[in-house]
Write an enzyme that holds these catalytic residues in place. Structure first.
Site, PDB file in Angstrom:
ATOM      1  N   LYS A   1      -0.173   4.147  12.671  1.00  0.00           N
ATOM      2  CA  LYS A   1       1.022   3.502  12.115  1.00  0.00           C
ATOM      3  C   LYS A   1       2.005   3.040  13.182  1.00  0.00           C
ATOM      4  O   LYS A   1       2.669   2.020  13.015  1.00  0.00           O
ATOM      5  CB  LYS A   1       1.705   4.439  11.124  1.00  0.00           C
ATOM      6  CG  LYS A   1       0.819   4.712   9.912  1.00  0.00           C
ATOM      7  CD  LYS A   1       1.628   4.911   8.677  1.00  0.00           C
ATOM      8  CE  LYS A   1       1.840   6.344   8.336  1.00  0.00           C
ATOM      9  NZ  LYS A   1       2.656   6.508   7.137  1.00  0.00           N
TER      10      LYS A   1
ATOM     11  N   LYS B   1       7.803  10.554  11.086  1.00  0.00           N
ATOM     12  CA  LYS B   1       6.523  10.334  10.397  1.00  0.00           C
ATOM     13  C   LYS B   1       5.347  10.587  11.320  1.00  0.00           C
ATOM     14  O   LYS B   1       5.401  10.260  12.501  1.00  0.00           O
ATOM     15  CB  LYS B   1       6.419   8.879   9.951  1.00  0.00           C
ATOM     16  CG  LYS B   1       7.393   8.433   8.918  1.00  0.00           C
ATOM     17  CD  LYS B   1       6.954   7.041   8.515  1.00  0.00           C
ATOM     18  CE  LYS B   1       7.837   6.413   7.507  1.00  0.00           C
ATOM     19  NZ  LYS B   1       7.303   5.101   7.117  1.00  0.00           N
TER      20      LYS B   1
ATOM     21  N   GLY C   1      -0.618   9.513   2.353  1.00  0.00           N
ATOM     22  CA  GLY C   1      -0.332  10.369   1.201  1.00  0.00           C
ATOM     23  C   GLY C   1       0.977  11.118   1.338  1.00  0.00           C
ATOM     24  O   GLY C   1       1.171  12.162   0.713  1.00  0.00           O
ATOM     25  N   GLY C   2       1.882  10.588   2.132  1.00  0.00           N
ATOM     26  CA  GLY C   2       3.207  11.186   2.246  1.00  0.00           C
ATOM     27  C   GLY C   2       3.254  12.444   3.109  1.00  0.00           C
ATOM     28  O   GLY C   2       4.293  13.088   3.217  1.00  0.00           O
TER      29      GLY C   2
ATOM     30  N   ILE D   1      15.807   4.305   5.219  1.00  0.00           N
ATOM     31  CA  ILE D   1      16.423   3.264   4.383  1.00  0.00           C
ATOM     32  C   ILE D   1      16.824   3.916   3.062  1.00  0.00           C
ATOM     33  O   ILE D   1      15.976   4.487   2.371  1.00  0.00           O
ATOM     34  CB  ILE D   1      15.435   2.110   4.104  1.00  0.00           C
ATOM     35  CG1 ILE D   1      14.797   1.606   5.403  1.00  0.00           C
ATOM     36  CG2 ILE D   1      16.102   0.980   3.318  1.00  0.00           C
ATOM     37  CD1 ILE D   1      15.681   0.793   6.287  1.00  0.00           C
TER      38      ILE D   1
ATOM     39  N   GLU E   1       3.612  -0.265   6.490  1.00  0.00           N
ATOM     40  CA  GLU E   1       2.251  -0.057   6.993  1.00  0.00           C
ATOM     41  C   GLU E   1       1.290  -1.008   6.311  1.00  0.00           C
ATOM     42  O   GLU E   1       1.608  -1.615   5.298  1.00  0.00           O
ATOM     43  CB  GLU E   1       1.796   1.395   6.802  1.00  0.00           C
ATOM     44  CG  GLU E   1       1.591   1.796   5.364  1.00  0.00           C
ATOM     45  CD  GLU E   1       0.840   3.124   5.239  1.00  0.00           C
ATOM     46  OE1 GLU E   1       0.005   3.434   6.094  1.00  0.00           O
ATOM     47  OE2 GLU E   1       1.093   3.838   4.250  1.00  0.00           O
TER      48      GLU E   1
ATOM     49  N   ARG F   1      -7.980  -1.733   3.205  1.00  0.00           N
ATOM     50  CA  ARG F   1      -9.021  -1.392   2.212  1.00  0.00           C
ATOM     51  C   ARG F   1      -8.536  -1.810   0.833  1.00  0.00           C
ATOM     52  O   ARG F   1      -7.405  -2.239   0.688  1.00  0.00           O
ATOM     53  CB  ARG F   1      -9.233   0.130   2.219  1.00  0.00           C
ATOM     54  CG  ARG F   1      -7.896   0.847   2.005  1.00  0.00           C
ATOM     55  CD  ARG F   1      -8.011   2.317   1.770  1.00  0.00           C
ATOM     56  NE  ARG F   1      -6.729   2.987   1.878  1.00  0.00           N
ATOM     57  CZ  ARG F   1      -5.815   3.068   0.932  1.00  0.00           C
ATOM     58  NH1 ARG F   1      -6.010   2.473  -0.236  1.00  0.00           N
ATOM     59  NH2 ARG F   1      -4.686   3.708   1.120  1.00  0.00           N
TER      60      ARG F   1
ATOM     61  N   VAL G   1      -5.895   1.851  -4.881  1.00  0.00           N
ATOM     62  CA  VAL G   1      -5.952   2.389  -6.244  1.00  0.00           C
ATOM     63  C   VAL G   1      -5.367   1.379  -7.229  1.00  0.00           C
ATOM     64  O   VAL G   1      -5.936   1.107  -8.285  1.00  0.00           O
ATOM     65  CB  VAL G   1      -5.151   3.715  -6.325  1.00  0.00           C
ATOM     66  CG1 VAL G   1      -5.058   4.201  -7.772  1.00  0.00           C
ATOM     67  CG2 VAL G   1      -5.775   4.786  -5.438  1.00  0.00           C
TER      68      VAL G   1
ATOM     69  N   ARG H   1      -1.003   6.118 -13.353  1.00  0.00           N
ATOM     70  CA  ARG H   1      -2.066   6.978 -12.823  1.00  0.00           C
ATOM     71  C   ARG H   1      -2.070   8.278 -13.627  1.00  0.00           C
ATOM     72  O   ARG H   1      -1.055   8.995 -13.665  1.00  0.00           O
ATOM     73  CB  ARG H   1      -1.806   7.323 -11.360  1.00  0.00           C
ATOM     74  CG  ARG H   1      -1.823   6.129 -10.445  1.00  0.00           C
ATOM     75  CD  ARG H   1      -1.783   6.590  -9.003  1.00  0.00           C
ATOM     76  NE  ARG H   1      -1.650   5.465  -8.096  1.00  0.00           N
ATOM     77  CZ  ARG H   1      -1.877   5.546  -6.786  1.00  0.00           C
ATOM     78  NH1 ARG H   1      -2.213   6.704  -6.247  1.00  0.00           N
ATOM     79  NH2 ARG H   1      -1.757   4.486  -6.019  1.00  0.00           N
TER      80      ARG H   1
HETATM   81  P1  ADP Z   1       2.087   7.344   3.634  1.00  0.00           P
HETATM   82  O1  ADP Z   1       1.153   6.514   4.480  1.00  0.00           O
HETATM   83  O2  ADP Z   1       2.034   8.793   3.949  1.00  0.00           O
HETATM   84  O3  ADP Z   1       1.983   7.028   2.169  1.00  0.00           O
HETATM   85  P2  ADP Z   1       4.347   5.570   4.069  1.00  0.00           P
HETATM   86  O4  ADP Z   1       4.767   5.227   5.433  1.00  0.00           O
HETATM   87  O5  ADP Z   1       3.561   4.544   3.302  1.00  0.00           O
HETATM   88  O6  ADP Z   1       3.545   6.955   4.108  1.00  0.00           O
HETATM   89  O7  ADP Z   1       5.608   5.987   3.204  1.00  0.00           O
HETATM   90  C1  ADP Z   1       5.459   6.498   1.891  1.00  0.00           C
HETATM   91  C2  ADP Z   1       6.782   6.458   1.164  1.00  0.00           C
HETATM   92  O8  ADP Z   1       7.797   7.166   1.901  1.00  0.00           O
HETATM   93  C3  ADP Z   1       7.361   5.075   0.965  1.00  0.00           C
HETATM   94  O9  ADP Z   1       6.826   4.430  -0.157  1.00  0.00           O
HETATM   95  C4  ADP Z   1       8.847   5.382   0.812  1.00  0.00           C
HETATM   96  O10 ADP Z   1       9.119   5.848  -0.481  1.00  0.00           O
HETATM   97  C5  ADP Z   1       9.053   6.530   1.778  1.00  0.00           C
HETATM   98  N1  ADP Z   1       9.509   6.047   3.110  1.00  0.00           N
HETATM   99  C6  ADP Z   1       8.735   5.833   4.195  1.00  0.00           C
HETATM  100  N2  ADP Z   1       9.463   5.376   5.249  1.00  0.00           N
HETATM  101  C7  ADP Z   1      10.739   5.302   4.837  1.00  0.00           C
HETATM  102  C8  ADP Z   1      11.987   4.885   5.467  1.00  0.00           C
HETATM  103  N3  ADP Z   1      12.049   4.467   6.733  1.00  0.00           N
HETATM  104  N4  ADP Z   1      13.097   4.928   4.707  1.00  0.00           N
HETATM  105  C9  ADP Z   1      13.046   5.333   3.410  1.00  0.00           C
HETATM  106  N5  ADP Z   1      11.936   5.741   2.779  1.00  0.00           N
HETATM  107  C10 ADP Z   1      10.778   5.723   3.474  1.00  0.00           C
END
Ligand code: ADP
Length: 444
Positions: A116, A158, A164-165, A203, A288, A292, A295, A336
């Protein structure tokens, strides 16, 4: 065109791929673990090969067994679905080395987008806005605190390998930094075997809006409009819809073009999704790219009338796309359905489905691998069905979803159906008035 495709996955997505292959006249090979011997994907494919015991590390993640299954059955391509090996560059490379077409981007593209923090740098160079934050990885906690001061709290740290958060922590002030840092590192190490961390401005009250794209082998890229995935629980999507109730014509054009620029920057081949955060002023930031099928892809299929799996297989076989972009012609929503107990902190609820009645009628689609008598194995993801409805307006789609959720009967296990019913009735949800924080205050 391919003659035989092996599907390196299970559950609803394996079935989804088999269905399109059937319609295209392509033979299919299912692979299954011992826990999935009675599963529909193993039954409906033309051939099925057992690739190991129930734990995914020894079956659905075992590259050698999957490649061996493809060789024994003479498959000429592998569809990875989502999850498991779908974003694994080594798997894509091993397919290549064994003369099998990996239906997805090249190992190099996966590498450039899979990490990422590297992806963010690539995207920035393509002129697409990213969330302000660290330039790449953060070496230690001291540097982290310094960068956080510069960016301004709140910040989010991160895991670079994240998904998956997991491995994510929101930090509101400097005194909470070190503890959050330690636990994010630990979680990331345990989940991904890698504890590289980067940092972003957090954000506040954003929406998660993503753009579906498809690219061919000749440099053409189309965008297929957006999906709003703001309704999440613990950073995992619960409901997705298209169009986003927050979208404007102007924003769609801008985000669509930004997504195309990202894809072109890496010569992207295949279907992919560019995820953005959108703030209340409609500023958007790249988050990101998923290299692929996702879902929630049926939501897009329904609003633009387009079979994403068919087109994905076609571009893998070298067919060119038109390069046109697409606008939603309808409104679609996906819920889901997980085998979890929403009244008990979403505890997984594996077991046997004793009775099943699926909703039907105009504008209704259920993508699922369950049947009456099906035993949900405890080893895998708890998603057991996707209920997708479409209508001429958002209002119509919500009303239809409510009707379908009431009709959906799954007995023997707890499911998230009651939660979705409640969400459909929520005045803020109905008004399109929500951000990614919505579920934090939602009472079951
Ligand atoms: P993953 O790959 O683990 O799913 P993501 O980077 O896609 O992680 O982030 C998942 C969720 O986390 C986002 O949809 C959003 O809700 C929250 N999020 C991620 N980065 C930020 C940020 N910089 N500010 C606010 N919320 C964020």
């Amino acid at each position: 065109m391919f003659k035989k495709i092996l599907i390196a996955n299970r559950g609803e997505i394996a079935l989804r791929v088999i269905r399109t292959c059937r319609e295209m006249g392509i033979k299919t090979v299912a692979v299954y673990s011992k826990a999935d011997a009675e599963s529909l994907h193993a039954r409906f494919a033309d051939e099925a090969i057992c690739i190991g015991p129930p734990p995914s590390a020894k079956s659905y993640l075992d590259i050698a067994s999957i490649i061996a299954a493809a060789e024994i059955t003479n498959a000429d391509a592998i569809h990875p679905g989502y999850g498991f090996l779908s974003e694994n560059a080594k798997f894509a490379e091993t397919c290549q080395l064994n003369g099998l077409k990996f239906i997805g981007p090249s190992p190099d593209m996966i590498n450039r987008m899979g990490d990422k923090s590297v992806a963010k740098e690539t995207v920035k160079a393509a002129g697409v806005p990213t969330v302000p934050g660290s330039d790449g990885l953060i070496p230690d906690v001291k540097t982290g605190i310094k960068v956080a001061e510069q960016v301004g709290y709140p910040v989010i740290i991160k895991a670079s390998a994240g998904g998956g958060g997991r491995g994510m922590r929101i930090i509101k002030s400097a005194d909470a930094f070190e503890a959050a840092w330690d636990s994010a590192k630990q979680e990331s190490k345990a989940a991904f075997g890698n504890d590289d961390i980067y940092l972003e401005k957090y954000i506040e009250e954003p929406r998660h809006i993503e753009i579906q794209i498809i690219g061919d082998q000749y440099g053409n890229v189309s965008h297929l409009s957006e999906r709003d995935c703001s309704i999440q629980r613990r950073h995992q999507k619960l409901i997705e819809e298209s169009p986003s109730p927050f979208m404007t014509e102007e924003l769609r054009n801008k985000m669509g073009q930004a997504a195309i620029n990202v894809a072109k920057a890496v010569n992207y081949e295949g279907v992919g999704t560019i995820e953005f955060l959108v703030d209340k002023h409609r500023n958007f930031y790249f988050m990101e790219m998923n290299t692929r099928i996702q879902v929630e892809h049926p939501v897009t299929e329904e609003v633009i009338n387009y079979d994403l799996i068919r087109e994905q297989i076609k571009v893998a076989a070298g067919v060119a796309i038109s390069g046109n972009n697409y606008e939603p012609m309808k409104h679609a929503i996906e819920c889901r359905i997980n085998a979890e107990d929403p009244e008990n902190d979403f505890r997984p609820s594996p077991g046997t489905i004793t009775d099943l009645h699926k909703p039907g009628g105009h504008g209704v689609r259920v993508d699922t691998h369950i049947y009456a008598g099906y035993k949900i194995p405890p080893h895998y993801d708890s998603m057991i069905a996707k209920l997708i409805v479409s209508g001429n307006s958002r209002e119509e789609a919500i009303t239809r979803m409510e009707r379908c959720l009431e009709e959906f009967v799954i007995t023997g296990v707890k499911t998230t159906i009651p939660l979705h019913l409640k969400l459909m009735k929520d005045p803020d949800f109905r008004a399109g008035n929500f951000t990614t924080k919505f579920m934090e205050t939602f009472k079951m």
